[in-house]
Scaffold this motif. Structure first.
Motif, PDB file in Angstrom:
ATOM      1  N   GLY A  73      47.422  38.820  32.796  1.00 28.06           N
ATOM      2  CA  GLY A  73      48.281  37.822  33.416  1.00 28.06           C
ATOM      3  C   GLY A  73      48.829  36.743  32.515  1.00 28.06           C
ATOM      4  O   GLY A  73      49.919  36.225  32.754  1.00 28.06           O
ATOM      5  N   SER A  74      48.096  36.360  31.474  1.00 29.85           N
ATOM      6  CA  SER A  74      48.552  35.263  30.616  1.00 29.85           C
ATOM      7  C   SER A  74      47.795  35.298  29.304  1.00 29.85           C
ATOM      8  O   SER A  74      46.706  35.895  29.218  1.00 29.85           O
ATOM      9  N   PRO A  75      48.327  34.647  28.250  1.00 33.52           N
ATOM     10  CA  PRO A  75      47.658  34.675  26.941  1.00 33.52           C
ATOM     11  C   PRO A  75      46.250  34.106  26.950  1.00 33.52           C
ATOM     12  O   PRO A  75      45.402  34.542  26.167  1.00 33.52           O
ATOM     13  N   ASP A  76      45.979  33.140  27.824  1.00 29.31           N
ATOM     14  CA  ASP A  76      44.665  32.502  27.830  1.00 29.31           C
ATOM     15  C   ASP A  76      43.793  32.943  29.003  1.00 29.31           C
ATOM     16  O   ASP A  76      42.754  32.354  29.268  1.00 29.31           O
ATOM     17  N   GLU A  77      44.190  33.992  29.714  1.00 28.07           N
ATOM     18  CA  GLU A  77      43.422  34.444  30.884  1.00 28.07           C
ATOM     19  C   GLU A  77      42.018  34.901  30.500  1.00 28.07           C
ATOM     20  O   GLU A  77      41.040  34.574  31.177  1.00 28.07           O
ATOM     21  N   GLY A  80      48.702  38.696  28.725  1.00 30.77           N
ATOM     22  CA  GLY A  80      50.010  38.518  29.347  1.00 30.77           C
ATOM     23  C   GLY A  80      50.897  39.741  29.300  1.00 30.77           C
ATOM     24  O   GLY A  80      52.074  39.680  29.679  1.00 30.77           O
ATOM     25  N   VAL A 105      52.813  40.957  32.778  1.00 32.85           N
ATOM     26  CA  VAL A 105      53.787  40.096  33.469  1.00 32.85           C
ATOM     27  C   VAL A 105      55.240  40.531  33.285  1.00 32.85           C
ATOM     28  O   VAL A 105      56.030  40.481  34.249  1.00 32.85           O
ATOM     29  N   ASP A 155      42.848  28.822  40.679  1.00 33.41           N
ATOM     30  CA  ASP A 155      44.297  28.865  40.886  1.00 33.41           C
ATOM     31  C   ASP A 155      44.722  28.996  42.351  1.00 33.41           C
ATOM     32  O   ASP A 155      45.660  28.317  42.788  1.00 33.41           O
TER      33      ASP A 155
END
Length: 203
Positions: free
Chosen positions: A19-23, A33, A36, A70
Protein backbone atom coordinates in the motif's frame (compact mmCIF):
# COMPACT_ATOMS: atom_id res chain seq x y z
CA UNK A 1 -17.97 -19.35 9.20
CA UNK A 2 -15.66 -19.87 6.25
CA UNK A 3 -12.09 -18.63 6.62
CA UNK A 4 -11.29 -16.51 3.57
CA UNK A 5 -7.90 -14.98 2.76
CA UNK A 6 -7.75 -11.77 0.71
CA UNK A 7 -4.22 -10.92 -0.35
CA UNK A 8 -2.42 -8.50 -2.68
CA UNK A 9 0.49 -10.13 -4.53
CA UNK A 10 3.11 -9.21 -7.10
CA UNK A 11 3.90 -11.51 -10.01
CA UNK A 12 6.85 -12.89 -8.04
CA UNK A 13 4.62 -13.58 -5.05
CA UNK A 14 5.61 -10.69 -2.78
CA UNK A 15 2.91 -9.63 -0.33
CA UNK A 16 4.95 -7.18 1.76
CA UNK A 17 4.09 -3.48 1.77
CA UNK A 18 1.63 -3.24 -1.14
CA UNK A 19 0.00 0.00 0.00
CA UNK A 20 2.75 2.54 0.70
CA UNK A 21 6.54 2.89 1.03
CA UNK A 22 6.38 2.91 4.83
CA UNK A 23 3.62 0.31 5.32
CA UNK A 24 6.03 -2.50 6.21
CA UNK A 25 9.77 -1.82 6.16
CA UNK A 26 10.73 -4.88 8.23
CA UNK A 27 13.92 -6.68 7.20
CA UNK A 28 15.00 -3.53 5.35
CA UNK A 29 12.22 -3.65 2.73
CA UNK A 30 12.25 -0.42 0.67
CA UNK A 31 9.95 -1.19 -2.28
CA UNK A 32 6.53 -0.67 -0.70
CA UNK A 33 3.58 0.80 -2.57
CA UNK A 34 3.86 -1.42 -5.63
CA UNK A 35 0.14 -2.32 -5.71
CA UNK A 36 -1.31 1.21 -5.69
CA UNK A 37 -0.57 2.21 -9.34
CA UNK A 38 -2.86 -0.62 -10.51
CA UNK A 39 -5.94 0.24 -8.45
CA UNK A 40 -9.04 1.15 -10.45
CA UNK A 41 -12.80 1.44 -10.09
CA UNK A 42 -13.37 -2.17 -11.14
CA UNK A 43 -11.18 -3.48 -8.34
CA UNK A 44 -12.93 -1.17 -5.87
CA UNK A 45 -16.21 -2.75 -6.95
CA UNK A 46 -14.81 -6.28 -6.55
CA UNK A 47 -13.35 -5.44 -3.14
CA UNK A 48 -16.69 -4.02 -2.04
CA UNK A 49 -18.45 -7.22 -3.11
CA UNK A 50 -15.95 -9.31 -1.13
CA UNK A 51 -16.34 -7.10 1.92
CA UNK A 52 -20.10 -7.54 1.74
CA UNK A 53 -19.77 -11.24 2.60
CA UNK A 54 -17.80 -10.62 5.84
CA UNK A 55 -19.21 -11.27 9.28
CA UNK A 56 -15.88 -10.85 11.09
CA UNK A 57 -12.21 -10.08 10.42
CA UNK A 58 -8.98 -11.78 11.47
CA UNK A 59 -5.61 -10.01 11.43
CA UNK A 60 -1.99 -10.51 12.31
CA UNK A 61 -0.56 -7.94 14.70
CA UNK A 62 1.20 -5.70 12.15
CA UNK A 63 -1.75 -5.48 9.77
CA UNK A 64 -4.14 -4.95 12.66
CA UNK A 65 -2.15 -2.01 14.00
CA UNK A 66 -2.07 -0.39 10.55
CA UNK A 67 -5.82 -0.85 10.06
CA UNK A 68 -6.60 0.29 13.61
CA UNK A 69 -4.58 3.45 13.04
CA UNK A 70 -6.18 4.39 9.72
CA UNK A 71 -9.75 3.10 9.39
CA UNK A 72 -11.37 4.85 12.38
CA UNK A 73 -10.41 8.16 10.72
CA UNK A 74 -11.80 7.22 7.29
CA UNK A 75 -15.46 7.62 8.21
CA UNK A 76 -16.50 8.79 4.72
CA UNK A 77 -15.02 5.77 2.93
CA UNK A 78 -17.69 3.29 1.77
CA UNK A 79 -15.82 0.40 3.44
CA UNK A 80 -15.43 2.16 6.80
CA UNK A 81 -18.74 1.14 8.34
CA UNK A 82 -18.09 -2.55 7.76
CA UNK A 83 -14.47 -2.56 8.86
CA UNK A 84 -15.07 -0.41 11.92
CA UNK A 85 -18.30 -2.05 13.01
CA UNK A 86 -17.85 -5.81 12.59
CA UNK A 87 -16.10 -8.04 15.17
CA UNK A 88 -12.35 -8.21 14.76
CA UNK A 89 -9.81 -10.74 16.00
CA UNK A 90 -6.06 -10.18 16.14
CA UNK A 91 -3.52 -12.97 16.60
CA UNK A 92 -0.74 -11.67 18.82
CA UNK A 93 1.44 -12.81 21.70
CA UNK A 94 2.59 -9.25 22.48
CA UNK A 95 -0.53 -7.03 22.40
CA UNK A 96 -2.08 -6.54 25.84
CA UNK A 97 -4.89 -4.30 24.67
CA UNK A 98 -6.70 -3.52 21.43
CA UNK A 99 -8.19 -0.08 20.92
CA UNK A 100 -10.14 -0.70 17.72
CA UNK A 101 -13.46 -1.93 19.05
CA UNK A 102 -14.90 -4.49 18.86
CA UNK A 103 -11.64 -6.50 18.93
CA UNK A 104 -10.64 -9.74 20.65
CA UNK A 105 -6.97 -10.68 21.04
CA UNK A 106 -6.10 -14.30 20.22
CA UNK A 107 -2.96 -15.69 21.86
CA UNK A 108 -1.74 -19.13 22.80
CA UNK A 109 -2.86 -21.79 20.31
CA UNK A 110 -4.08 -19.49 17.54
CA UNK A 111 -5.01 -22.23 15.02
CA UNK A 112 -7.19 -23.93 17.64
CA UNK A 113 -8.90 -20.64 18.47
CA UNK A 114 -9.47 -19.91 14.79
CA UNK A 115 -10.93 -23.39 14.32
CA UNK A 116 -13.35 -22.59 17.14
CA UNK A 117 -14.32 -19.30 15.47
CA UNK A 118 -15.04 -21.19 12.26
CA UNK A 119 -17.57 -23.34 14.09
CA UNK A 120 -19.65 -20.27 14.89
CA UNK A 121 -22.57 -19.38 12.61
CA UNK A 122 -21.93 -16.79 9.93
CA UNK A 123 -20.56 -16.18 6.47
CA UNK A 124 -16.91 -15.12 6.01
CA UNK A 125 -14.22 -14.73 8.63
CA UNK A 126 -11.89 -12.67 6.44
CA UNK A 127 -8.11 -12.32 6.67
CA UNK A 128 -6.86 -9.15 5.00
CA UNK A 129 -3.13 -9.21 4.33
CA UNK A 130 -1.44 -10.70 7.42
CA UNK A 131 0.71 -13.05 5.31
CA UNK A 132 2.55 -14.71 8.21
CA UNK A 133 -0.71 -15.53 9.95
CA UNK A 134 -2.15 -16.77 6.64
CA UNK A 135 0.84 -19.07 6.11
CA UNK A 136 0.33 -20.73 9.50
CA UNK A 137 -3.41 -21.16 8.98
CA UNK A 138 -2.92 -22.51 5.45
CA UNK A 139 -0.44 -25.05 6.86
CA UNK A 140 -3.05 -26.01 9.46
CA UNK A 141 -5.64 -26.63 6.74
CA UNK A 142 -7.99 -23.94 8.04
CA UNK A 143 -8.27 -21.58 5.06
CA UNK A 144 -11.28 -22.36 2.88
CA UNK A 145 -10.86 -19.79 0.10
CA UNK A 146 -8.09 -17.55 -1.26
CA UNK A 147 -8.93 -14.33 -3.08
CA UNK A 148 -5.74 -13.08 -4.71
CA UNK A 149 -5.29 -9.75 -6.47
CA UNK A 150 -2.07 -10.06 -8.47
CA UNK A 151 -0.41 -6.86 -9.71
CA UNK A 152 1.57 -6.83 -12.99
CA UNK A 153 4.87 -6.00 -11.30
CA UNK A 154 7.97 -7.91 -10.23
CA UNK A 155 9.08 -6.48 -6.89
CA UNK A 156 12.26 -8.54 -6.79
CA UNK A 157 12.60 -8.78 -3.02
CA UNK A 158 10.39 -8.88 0.05
CA UNK A 159 8.34 -11.34 2.05
CA UNK A 160 6.29 -13.73 -0.08
CA UNK A 161 2.94 -15.31 0.71
CA UNK A 162 4.23 -18.71 -0.47
CA UNK A 163 7.87 -18.99 0.65
CA UNK A 164 10.25 -21.70 -0.55
CA UNK A 165 9.90 -23.59 2.73
CA UNK A 166 6.12 -23.13 2.97
CA UNK A 167 3.56 -25.85 3.53
CA UNK A 168 2.05 -27.58 0.47
CA UNK A 169 -1.59 -26.89 -0.36
CA UNK A 170 -3.98 -28.06 -3.03
CA UNK A 171 -6.19 -25.42 -4.65
CA UNK A 172 -9.01 -25.37 -7.19
CA UNK A 173 -9.58 -22.30 -9.35
CA UNK A 174 -13.11 -20.94 -8.90
CA UNK A 175 -12.87 -17.81 -11.04
CA UNK A 176 -10.41 -15.61 -12.86
CA UNK A 177 -10.76 -12.04 -14.12
CA UNK A 178 -8.68 -8.98 -14.96
CA UNK A 179 -9.26 -5.30 -14.31
CA UNK A 180 -8.47 -2.32 -16.57
CA UNK A 181 -5.56 -1.50 -14.26
CA UNK A 182 -3.99 -4.87 -15.03
CA UNK A 183 -4.83 -6.73 -11.83
CA UNK A 184 -5.44 -10.47 -12.15
CA UNK A 185 -8.19 -11.51 -9.74
CA UNK A 186 -7.89 -15.21 -8.94
CA UNK A 187 -10.21 -17.00 -6.51
CA UNK A 188 -9.33 -20.48 -5.28
CA UNK A 189 -10.85 -22.94 -2.87
CA UNK A 190 -8.62 -25.09 -0.72
CA UNK A 191 -8.73 -28.82 -1.50
CA UNK A 192 -6.25 -30.07 1.11
CA UNK A 193 -2.85 -31.50 0.27
CA UNK A 194 -1.93 -31.53 -3.42
CA UNK A 195 -1.67 -34.76 -5.43
CA UNK A 196 1.84 -35.29 -6.75
CA UNK A 197 2.53 -37.34 -9.85
CA UNK A 198 4.15 -37.47 -13.26
CA UNK A 199 2.32 -36.17 -16.30
CA UNK A 200 1.48 -38.99 -18.67
CA UNK A 201 2.41 -41.76 -16.23
CA UNK A 202 0.59 -45.07 -16.56
CA UNK A 203 -2.32 -45.53 -14.18
Amino acid sequence: MRLVLQEFLSLDGVSQGPGSPDEDTSDGFTRGGWFVPHLDEEFERVAGTWLGTADAFLFGRRTYLNFARDWPKMTEHPFAGTLNGLPKYVASHSLDRAGWDPTTILSGDVPAQVAELKRRPGRDLQIHGSARLAQSLLAAGLIDELRLAIAPVVVGTGRRLFPDDGAPAGLRLLSSATTPGGLAIQIYESTGLPAYGTYGADA
